[in-house]
Design a protein around this motif. Structure first.
Motif, PDB file in Angstrom:
ATOM      1  N   CYS A  83       0.976  -1.184  -0.085  1.00 26.17           N
ATOM      2  CA  CYS A  83      -0.118   0.078   0.006  1.00 26.17           C
ATOM      3  C   CYS A  83       0.999   1.170   0.063  1.00 26.17           C
ATOM      4  O   CYS A  83       1.906   1.420   0.709  1.00 26.17           O
ATOM      5  CB  CYS A  83      -0.909  -0.011   1.234  1.00 26.17           C
TER       6      CYS A  83
ATOM      7  N   ASP B 143      -8.741   1.671  -0.341  1.00 25.61           N
ATOM      8  CA  ASP B 143      -8.650   0.429  -0.783  1.00 25.61           C
ATOM      9  C   ASP B 143      -7.714   0.367  -1.956  1.00 25.61           C
ATOM     10  O   ASP B 143      -7.403  -0.704  -2.710  1.00 25.61           O
ATOM     11  CB  ASP B 143      -9.948  -0.098  -1.287  1.00 25.61           C
ATOM     12  N   GLY B 144      -6.584   1.422  -2.151  1.00 23.22           N
ATOM     13  CA  GLY B 144      -5.843   1.245  -3.308  1.00 23.22           C
ATOM     14  C   GLY B 144      -5.445   2.480  -3.515  1.00 23.22           C
ATOM     15  O   GLY B 144      -5.293   3.558  -3.076  1.00 23.22           O
TER      16      GLY B 144
ATOM     17  N   ARG C 182      -4.350   0.119  -8.357  1.00 22.67           N
ATOM     18  CA  ARG C 182      -4.374  -1.015  -7.559  1.00 22.67           C
ATOM     19  C   ARG C 182      -5.801  -0.590  -6.573  1.00 22.67           C
ATOM     20  O   ARG C 182      -6.305   0.112  -6.256  1.00 22.67           O
ATOM     21  CB  ARG C 182      -3.209  -0.818  -6.339  1.00 22.67           C
ATOM     22  N   HIS C 183      -6.567  -2.072  -6.719  1.00 21.61           N
ATOM     23  CA  HIS C 183      -7.769  -1.998  -6.030  1.00 21.61           C
ATOM     24  C   HIS C 183      -7.624  -3.261  -5.014  1.00 21.61           C
ATOM     25  O   HIS C 183      -7.556  -4.314  -5.635  1.00 21.61           O
ATOM     26  CB  HIS C 183      -9.011  -2.127  -6.830  1.00 21.61           C
ATOM     27  N   ARG C 184      -7.267  -3.153  -3.665  1.00 24.05           N
ATOM     28  CA  ARG C 184      -7.152  -4.105  -2.777  1.00 24.05           C
ATOM     29  C   ARG C 184      -6.022  -5.093  -3.214  1.00 24.05           C
ATOM     30  O   ARG C 184      -4.852  -4.679  -3.160  1.00 24.05           O
ATOM     31  CB  ARG C 184      -8.427  -5.068  -2.533  1.00 24.05           C
ATOM     32  N   ASN C 185      -6.122  -6.334  -3.486  1.00 23.74           N
ATOM     33  CA  ASN C 185      -5.000  -6.917  -4.214  1.00 23.74           C
ATOM     34  C   ASN C 185      -4.782  -7.147  -5.475  1.00 23.74           C
ATOM     35  O   ASN C 185      -4.002  -7.974  -5.797  1.00 23.74           O
ATOM     36  CB  ASN C 185      -5.223  -8.367  -3.494  1.00 23.74           C
TER      37      ASN C 185
END
Length: 249
Positions: free
Chosen positions: A26, A88-89, A129-132
């Motif tokens: 992150c 979240d990203g 990036r969104h979460r993983n």
């Protein structure tokens, strides 16, 4: 021409942003606020100039500088580098740009004002990036292009409204939040009646007042507001709205 020297930390941050290096963890960065003094670096030999807001270069404009006098420059813009993060990203993008700014220095502090409105072309590189999940390449560039198009359309409308005239970024976020998303931020004066017996539509986990939309939002923005798409844009990149607004004013 006189060369301007700036810290290695500032220059390395700009290089890192421009290179769009993939990061697995992150990332965080202070919000980019164009109503604050930017950091400026001008190469004395090539006159290439970078203008950066945010401690880590979250919002950076770059291009070719021409010295007008001892403390001011005209900068023909070539590129926007953008980074922001949310819960979240994060989003990182590089966008070719046309436009021109006036840079002025006084007392060790810089100000940047618009000569010609910055106009972006198609995004040349992006990561989201969104979460993983990390999106790259054309997929990420297309998503950022569509977001930037929606943001610019919204900013252009707000800038065209004579009743909408925030004095700074804080006022912009407060007033635009009410105008665009009164369900979350309270209705602007004189529009609260639209919530009485209104028709609502669900989108992005929220309920949007379609009656207010039809009465107060221009037609080309109604669908993206009532679907919740514009709300997601705002939640994830609200500083981008303010930047686009300053380009229009």
């Amino acid at each position: 021409m006189k060369s301007r020297a700036y810290s290695a930390h500032t220059l390395s941050a700009l290089v890192l942003l421009a290179s769009l290096i993939p990061l697995a963890s992150c990332r965080t960065a202070p919000p980019a606020r164009p109503d604050t003094a930017p950091s400026v670096a001008i190469d004395g030999s090539t006159m290439y100039c970078t203008i950066s807001w945010g401690k880590r270069g979250a919002y950076t404009l770059s291009g070719q500088a021409e010295q007008l006098d001892g403390s001011s420059y005209s900068v023909t813009l070539e590129r926007l580098d953008w980074f922001n993060n949310w819960q979240d990203g994060w989003t990182e993008a590089s966008v070719p740009l046309e436009g021109k700014l006036l840079l002025s220095e006084a007392g060790g502090s810089w100000t940047a004002s618009k000569i010609e409105k910055p106009v972006p072309a198609r995004t040349s590189a992006a990561q989201i990036r969104h979460r993983n999940t990390i999106l790259e390449g054309n997929q990420a560039a297309d998503l950022f292009d569509r977001r930037l198009e929606r943001v610019r359309a919204t900013a252009a409308w707000l800038a065209s409204e004579s009743s909408f005239s925030p004095a700074d970024g804080n006022q912009f976020f407060a007033r635009a939040g009410k105008v665009l998303f009164p369900e979350q931020n309270g209705y602007p004066e004189g529009t609260g009646q639209s919530a009485v017996n209104a028709e609502f539509k669900a989108g992005e986990g929220m309920k949007w007042n379609r009656t207010y939309t039809e009465q107060s939002i221009p037609e080309h923005l109604r669908e993206v507001r009532d679907s919740g798409t514009l709300w997601r844009d705002w939640e994830e990149s609200r500083e981008l709205f303010y930047i686009a607004y300053t380009w229009e004013k």
